[in-house]
Write a protein that holds these residues in place. Structure first.
Motif, PDB file in Angstrom:
ATOM      1  N   ASP A 177      -3.053 -38.882 -25.505  1.00  0.00           N
ATOM      2  CA  ASP A 177      -2.692 -38.273 -24.229  1.00  0.00           C
ATOM      3  C   ASP A 177      -1.135 -38.355 -23.836  1.00  0.00           C
ATOM      4  O   ASP A 177      -0.642 -37.680 -23.072  1.00  0.00           O
ATOM      5  CB  ASP A 177      -3.613 -38.214 -23.117  1.00  0.00           C
ATOM      6  CG  ASP A 177      -5.087 -37.882 -23.371  1.00  0.00           C
ATOM      7  OD1 ASP A 177      -5.053 -37.051 -24.136  1.00  0.00           O
ATOM      8  OD2 ASP A 177      -5.976 -38.435 -22.793  1.00  0.00           O
ATOM      9  N   TYR A 178      -0.404 -39.597 -24.373  1.00  0.00           N
ATOM     10  CA  TYR A 178       0.774 -40.245 -23.994  1.00  0.00           C
ATOM     11  C   TYR A 178       1.933 -39.053 -24.338  1.00  0.00           C
ATOM     12  O   TYR A 178       2.668 -38.829 -23.217  1.00  0.00           O
ATOM     13  CB  TYR A 178       0.936 -41.418 -24.730  1.00  0.00           C
ATOM     14  CG  TYR A 178       2.511 -41.837 -24.179  1.00  0.00           C
ATOM     15  CD1 TYR A 178       2.465 -42.493 -22.965  1.00  0.00           C
ATOM     16  CD2 TYR A 178       3.764 -41.868 -24.809  1.00  0.00           C
ATOM     17  CE1 TYR A 178       3.729 -42.958 -22.340  1.00  0.00           C
ATOM     18  CE2 TYR A 178       4.965 -42.223 -24.272  1.00  0.00           C
ATOM     19  CZ  TYR A 178       4.728 -42.686 -23.127  1.00  0.00           C
ATOM     20  OH  TYR A 178       6.021 -43.166 -22.443  1.00  0.00           O
ATOM     21  N   PRO A 179       1.821 -38.170 -25.369  1.00  0.00           N
ATOM     22  CA  PRO A 179       2.897 -37.374 -25.432  1.00  0.00           C
ATOM     23  C   PRO A 179       2.859 -36.281 -24.331  1.00  0.00           C
ATOM     24  O   PRO A 179       3.834 -35.926 -23.783  1.00  0.00           O
ATOM     25  CB  PRO A 179       2.577 -36.682 -26.949  1.00  0.00           C
ATOM     26  CG  PRO A 179       2.011 -37.653 -27.616  1.00  0.00           C
ATOM     27  CD  PRO A 179       1.242 -38.362 -26.701  1.00  0.00           C
ATOM     28  N   ALA A 180       1.973 -35.746 -23.969  1.00  0.00           N
ATOM     29  CA  ALA A 180       1.846 -34.824 -22.661  1.00  0.00           C
ATOM     30  C   ALA A 180       2.263 -35.348 -21.265  1.00  0.00           C
ATOM     31  O   ALA A 180       3.086 -34.934 -20.664  1.00  0.00           O
ATOM     32  CB  ALA A 180       0.424 -34.146 -22.648  1.00  0.00           C
ATOM     33  N   ALA A 181       1.811 -36.469 -21.216  1.00  0.00           N
ATOM     34  CA  ALA A 181       2.018 -37.298 -20.035  1.00  0.00           C
ATOM     35  C   ALA A 181       3.552 -37.805 -19.941  1.00  0.00           C
ATOM     36  O   ALA A 181       4.071 -37.589 -18.836  1.00  0.00           O
ATOM     37  CB  ALA A 181       1.221 -38.624 -19.872  1.00  0.00           C
ATOM     38  N   GLU A 182       4.206 -38.094 -21.003  1.00  0.00           N
ATOM     39  CA  GLU A 182       5.555 -38.421 -21.021  1.00  0.00           C
ATOM     40  C   GLU A 182       6.603 -37.271 -20.782  1.00  0.00           C
ATOM     41  O   GLU A 182       7.446 -37.184 -20.191  1.00  0.00           O
ATOM     42  CB  GLU A 182       6.174 -39.028 -22.247  1.00  0.00           C
ATOM     43  CG  GLU A 182       7.472 -39.503 -22.223  1.00  0.00           C
ATOM     44  CD  GLU A 182       8.057 -40.186 -23.539  1.00  0.00           C
ATOM     45  OE1 GLU A 182       8.142 -41.436 -23.632  1.00  0.00           O
ATOM     46  OE2 GLU A 182       8.066 -39.529 -24.495  1.00  0.00           O
ATOM     47  N   HIS A 183       5.800 -36.011 -21.401  1.00  0.00           N
ATOM     48  CA  HIS A 183       6.384 -34.718 -21.156  1.00  0.00           C
ATOM     49  C   HIS A 183       6.689 -34.327 -19.569  1.00  0.00           C
ATOM     50  O   HIS A 183       7.699 -33.878 -19.064  1.00  0.00           O
ATOM     51  CB  HIS A 183       5.888 -33.436 -21.890  1.00  0.00           C
ATOM     52  CG  HIS A 183       6.542 -32.090 -21.655  1.00  0.00           C
ATOM     53  ND1 HIS A 183       7.873 -31.934 -22.146  1.00  0.00           N
ATOM     54  CD2 HIS A 183       5.929 -31.142 -21.060  1.00  0.00           C
ATOM     55  CE1 HIS A 183       7.997 -30.710 -21.555  1.00  0.00           C
ATOM     56  NE2 HIS A 183       6.959 -30.010 -21.042  1.00  0.00           N
ATOM     57  N   ALA A 184       5.456 -34.426 -18.979  1.00  0.00           N
ATOM     58  CA  ALA A 184       5.214 -34.262 -17.592  1.00  0.00           C
ATOM     59  C   ALA A 184       6.321 -35.451 -16.781  1.00  0.00           C
ATOM     60  O   ALA A 184       6.834 -35.040 -15.880  1.00  0.00           O
ATOM     61  CB  ALA A 184       3.886 -34.543 -16.834  1.00  0.00           C
ATOM     62  N   LEU A 185       6.267 -36.545 -17.092  1.00  0.00           N
ATOM     63  CA  LEU A 185       7.238 -37.740 -16.545  1.00  0.00           C
ATOM     64  C   LEU A 185       8.539 -37.238 -16.464  1.00  0.00           C
ATOM     65  O   LEU A 185       9.226 -37.211 -15.675  1.00  0.00           O
ATOM     66  CB  LEU A 185       6.955 -38.918 -17.225  1.00  0.00           C
ATOM     67  CG  LEU A 185       7.977 -40.108 -17.064  1.00  0.00           C
ATOM     68  CD1 LEU A 185       8.118 -40.356 -15.672  1.00  0.00           C
ATOM     69  CD2 LEU A 185       7.811 -41.292 -17.906  1.00  0.00           C
ATOM     70  N   ILE A 186       9.078 -36.656 -17.796  1.00  0.00           N
ATOM     71  CA  ILE A 186      10.616 -36.232 -17.892  1.00  0.00           C
ATOM     72  C   ILE A 186      10.706 -34.992 -17.151  1.00  0.00           C
ATOM     73  O   ILE A 186      11.817 -35.050 -16.260  1.00  0.00           O
ATOM     74  CB  ILE A 186      10.876 -35.970 -19.346  1.00  0.00           C
ATOM     75  CG1 ILE A 186      10.766 -36.948 -20.405  1.00  0.00           C
ATOM     76  CG2 ILE A 186      12.089 -34.928 -19.391  1.00  0.00           C
ATOM     77  CD1 ILE A 186      10.745 -36.637 -21.658  1.00  0.00           C
ATOM     78  N   GLN A 187       9.751 -34.157 -16.827  1.00  0.00           N
ATOM     79  CA  GLN A 187      10.208 -33.144 -15.807  1.00  0.00           C
ATOM     80  C   GLN A 187       9.942 -33.492 -14.534  1.00  0.00           C
ATOM     81  O   GLN A 187      10.821 -33.093 -13.686  1.00  0.00           O
ATOM     82  CB  GLN A 187       8.977 -31.902 -16.137  1.00  0.00           C
ATOM     83  CG  GLN A 187       9.154 -31.273 -17.364  1.00  0.00           C
ATOM     84  CD  GLN A 187       7.972 -30.306 -17.252  1.00  0.00           C
ATOM     85  OE1 GLN A 187       6.469 -30.514 -17.105  1.00  0.00           O
ATOM     86  NE2 GLN A 187       8.161 -29.144 -17.789  1.00  0.00           N
ATOM     87  N   TYR A 188       9.089 -34.495 -14.147  1.00  0.00           N
ATOM     88  CA  TYR A 188       9.212 -34.951 -12.761  1.00  0.00           C
ATOM     89  C   TYR A 188      10.685 -35.829 -12.628  1.00  0.00           C
ATOM     90  O   TYR A 188      11.233 -35.765 -11.391  1.00  0.00           O
ATOM     91  CB  TYR A 188       8.088 -36.178 -12.716  1.00  0.00           C
ATOM     92  CG  TYR A 188       6.650 -35.598 -12.444  1.00  0.00           C
ATOM     93  CD1 TYR A 188       6.368 -34.332 -11.768  1.00  0.00           C
ATOM     94  CD2 TYR A 188       5.705 -36.293 -13.069  1.00  0.00           C
ATOM     95  CE1 TYR A 188       5.059 -33.772 -11.450  1.00  0.00           C
ATOM     96  CE2 TYR A 188       4.331 -35.513 -13.103  1.00  0.00           C
ATOM     97  CZ  TYR A 188       4.144 -34.331 -12.238  1.00  0.00           C
ATOM     98  OH  TYR A 188       2.738 -34.249 -12.295  1.00  0.00           O
ATOM     99  N   ARG A 189      10.991 -36.414 -13.546  1.00  0.00           N
ATOM    100  CA  ARG A 189      12.243 -37.278 -13.197  1.00  0.00           C
ATOM    101  C   ARG A 189      13.220 -36.360 -12.957  1.00  0.00           C
ATOM    102  O   ARG A 189      14.249 -36.472 -11.936  1.00  0.00           O
ATOM    103  CB  ARG A 189      12.400 -38.167 -14.654  1.00  0.00           C
ATOM    104  CG  ARG A 189      13.912 -38.889 -14.558  1.00  0.00           C
ATOM    105  CD  ARG A 189      14.345 -39.209 -15.929  1.00  0.00           C
ATOM    106  NE  ARG A 189      15.679 -39.900 -16.131  1.00  0.00           N
ATOM    107  CZ  ARG A 189      16.399 -40.199 -16.833  1.00  0.00           C
ATOM    108  NH1 ARG A 189      15.929 -40.087 -18.107  1.00  0.00           N
ATOM    109  NH2 ARG A 189      17.448 -40.921 -16.665  1.00  0.00           N
ATOM    110  N   SER A 190      13.402 -35.321 -13.692  1.00  0.00           N
ATOM    111  CA  SER A 190      14.568 -34.039 -13.493  1.00  0.00           C
ATOM    112  C   SER A 190      14.358 -33.815 -12.075  1.00  0.00           C
ATOM    113  O   SER A 190      15.756 -33.809 -11.214  1.00  0.00           O
ATOM    114  CB  SER A 190      14.384 -32.869 -14.495  1.00  0.00           C
ATOM    115  OG  SER A 190      15.430 -32.254 -14.178  1.00  0.00           O
ATOM    116  N   VAL A 191      13.382 -33.328 -11.504  1.00  0.00           N
ATOM    117  CA  VAL A 191      13.209 -33.065  -9.985  1.00  0.00           C
ATOM    118  C   VAL A 191      13.406 -33.889  -9.039  1.00  0.00           C
ATOM    119  O   VAL A 191      14.228 -33.720  -8.118  1.00  0.00           O
ATOM    120  CB  VAL A 191      11.995 -32.336  -9.964  1.00  0.00           C
ATOM    121  CG1 VAL A 191      11.720 -31.725  -8.444  1.00  0.00           C
ATOM    122  CG2 VAL A 191      11.559 -30.997 -10.859  1.00  0.00           C
TER     123      VAL A 191
END
Length: 580
Positions: A61-75
């Motif tokens: 599940d980590y790749p999907a979680a990291e993708h969400a993390l990168i989106q969160y970071r930007s905002v």
């Protein structure tokens, strides 16, 4: 933004929480983000604080979680907010290169200091020399931080029970034994008592500890029935009495006939042993708890204790779905009978450090699907009282689905809970208005939008972009008869308070570009200007000149948008038919 790494048991989540809690001048509480993005936009304000706990994310599940993390970071960075992320242990090799500079690896805190602080928090008095024992020294070096916290809790329990001496050393010795020795003791006891009835009675007593002793006997009979065991030994008066059976198992009865285990937290060790060592029986234990909850011998508090003990073991053994099964079962039965138990089980899941996100996801799936009225009622309650406290926007999403998909009193309750949340939270108001305005106003959505735009219960300054979007949806999709009373309440508000040009501007912008809507808005304003103020609004009647002034402002702006160009005074406009 910072990413916390380190082996399990160091207190990574606690460290993340403290980093966020110590931010100066924070206004809103810390909000925990889901490991995967949910519907809708993610908007932040300056100095908002967010926690993202990925500690239980698997490598799959980590790749999907990291993708969400990168989106969160930007905002978060764009909005000048703050976020702390707890990384999953052992998956550092999967971390994106762009994130590596944000990683801080935690070291192990001093176990002695952690234990001491937990003792002081529970007001347990001790001397520094009291901690200089071999057993404690080993725990300070190797035990996870949560186990040291639990050990301090056991010391406080031993003190409060008044059954294990009067000094810290005596309390601590009993607590250390409970934390380290009882697992072997329970295994030995089960070797000595190999009969199905004896073991069933031991587990039943552990599950209903502090309940009337008869509940343990009845619970043992129910467990044997669920497992399909036949009765053992002689029956009737030929068998040992309940008191004798309990004594053989080291269980006592208090003066009022309730179950008491002689040793501190031994009942907890018994429960843990059965769930850990009989994994194939866990589904049967789940079904057994459903039947135990119906026992007349259990009063309300004992039923809640039973549920808490079951939930603890289910989640400790990685079976949160068993808790969900109980929730569904108890909301499917006779109306209202076990809804309190279902709500308790669900609240325990939502509050769990490891499985909280799992239960929020289950609530989301339930809210979107076809569910019983009883479950809808429970979901509304936990969204309002539990999820909204730490995840208000997630609570709003789930309540919106309930408000739009349920019927009758369940719809009303969900709508009320959702609006109460939106009235006090600008982001919830913004997302809700934006979401509703973007869909056809089907049955339920129009009532929700009318309630959202009501000024009377509003406790925030509305976000004007979404405020205008909501009004535009009403003006375009509903007749003037439906929204005119709401408009009049806003005009009353403008009279009674300092004139907010943003409210007036948003109302006019909502109709811009549509001559029909502008005409209807014009007529409604004229009606309000010349009407007699009602007393049901709870506001003081406005003087005629104040109403005239507000009316002129609106009509002048509407005239400009209509291309009339000249100002028309509202007085007499309705009689002349202007704007019709």
């Amino acid at each position: 933004m910072v990413l916390l790494d380190g082996p399990p048991g160091l207190g990574r989540r606690a460290a993340a929480t403290m980093l966020l809690e110590e931010v100066p001048a924070a206004v809103r509480p810390v909000e925990e983000l889901p490991p995967t993005r949910e519907e809708g936009s993610f908007e932040v304000s300056a100095d908002d604080r967010y926690l993202l706990d990925l500690s239980n994310v698997t490598d799959g599940d980590y790749p999907a979680a990291e993708h969400a993390l990168i989106q969160y970071r930007s905002v978060v960075e764009e909005g000048d907010a703050r976020m702390v992320v707890v990384l999953p242990a052992g998956l550092g090799w999967m971390l994106h290169d762009d994130l590596s500079s944000l990683v801080v690896t935690l070291g192990r805190p001093r176990g002695r200091a952690v234990f001491s602080r937990h003792l002081r928090a529970r007001e347990v008095l001790f001397d520094a020399a009291d901690l200089d024992t071999e057993e404690l020294g080993q725990l300070f070096v190797s035990a996870p931080m949560r186990e040291l916290a639990r050990l301090a809790e056991l010391v406080a329990e031993a003190r409060d029970s008044k059954r294990y001496g009067t000094s810290f050393r005596m309390w601590c010795a009993e607590a250390v034994a409970a934390a380290t020795n009882w697992a072997e003791e329970v295994a030995r006891q089960l070797r000595e008592h190999g009969g199905a009835h004896e073991r069933a009675l031991l587990l039943a007593a552990a599950m209903v500890s502090d309940a009337p002793a008869g509940a343990a006997l009845r619970g043992a009979q129910l467990l044997l029935d669920v497992l399909g065991h036949e009765k053992e030994g002689p029956g009737g008066l030929a068998r040992a009495s309940l008191g004798e059976q309990l004594t053989q198992l080291g269980i006592e009865r208090s003066d009022d006939g309730r179950i008491v285990f002689r040793r501190l937290a031994y009942d907890s060790a018994v429960r843990r042993h059965f769930w850990n060592d009989f994994p194939d029986l866990r589904p049967a234990f789940r079904d057994w708890v459903v039947r135990c909850n119906e026992m007349p011998e259990l009063e309300a508090k004992c039923r809640m204790d039973l549920i808490a003990r079951f939930a603890e073991q289910a989640m400790a053994t990685g079976c949160p779905d068993h808790v969900c099964t109980l929730v569904e079962t108890w909301t499917r039965q006779q109306v209202g009978r076990f809804r309190a138990e279902a709500a308790t089980a669900l609240e325990l899941g939502l509050s769990h450090e490891r499985f909280g996100s799992y239960f929020r996801s289950r609530v989301y799936d339930w809210a979107k699907g076809r569910i019983s009225p009883g479950l809808a009622s429970v979901l509304t309650d936990v969204c309002r009282q539990v999820i909204a406290a730490t995840h208000p926007e997630q609570a709003a999403v789930r309540l919106r689905y309930l408000a739009l998909r349920q019927t009758g009193k369940e719809r009303v309750a969900a709508r009320t809970a959702l609006l109460d949340l939106a009235y006090t939270n600008r982001r919830v108001f913004s997302r809700l208005a934006d979401r509703i305005a973007g869909i056809p106003l089907a049955e339920g959505a129009d009532e929700l939008l009318l309630g959202l735009l009501d000024p009377a219960p509003l406790r925030i300054v509305p976000p004007y972009k979404e405020f205008a979007l909501g009004w535009r949806a009403l003006l375009m999709a509903r007749s003037a008869r439906e929204w005119t009373p709401l408009l009049h309440r806003w005009l009353d508000t403008l009279v009674c308070e300092p004139l907010d040009h943003r409210v007036a501007g948003s109302l006019i912008v909502a109709a811009a570009g549509d001559y029909g809507a502008l005409n209807r808005l014009y007529v409604a304003v004229c009606e309000w200007t010349v009407s007699t103020p009602s007393d049901d609004s709870g506001m003081e009647p406005a003087p005629p000149e104040a109403r005239q002034r507000i009316g002129e402002l609106f009509c002048r702006e509407i005239d400009v948008l209509l291309g009339v160009g000249a100002a028309h005074f509202a007085d007499g406009a309705q009689e002349r038919g202007e704007g019709i």
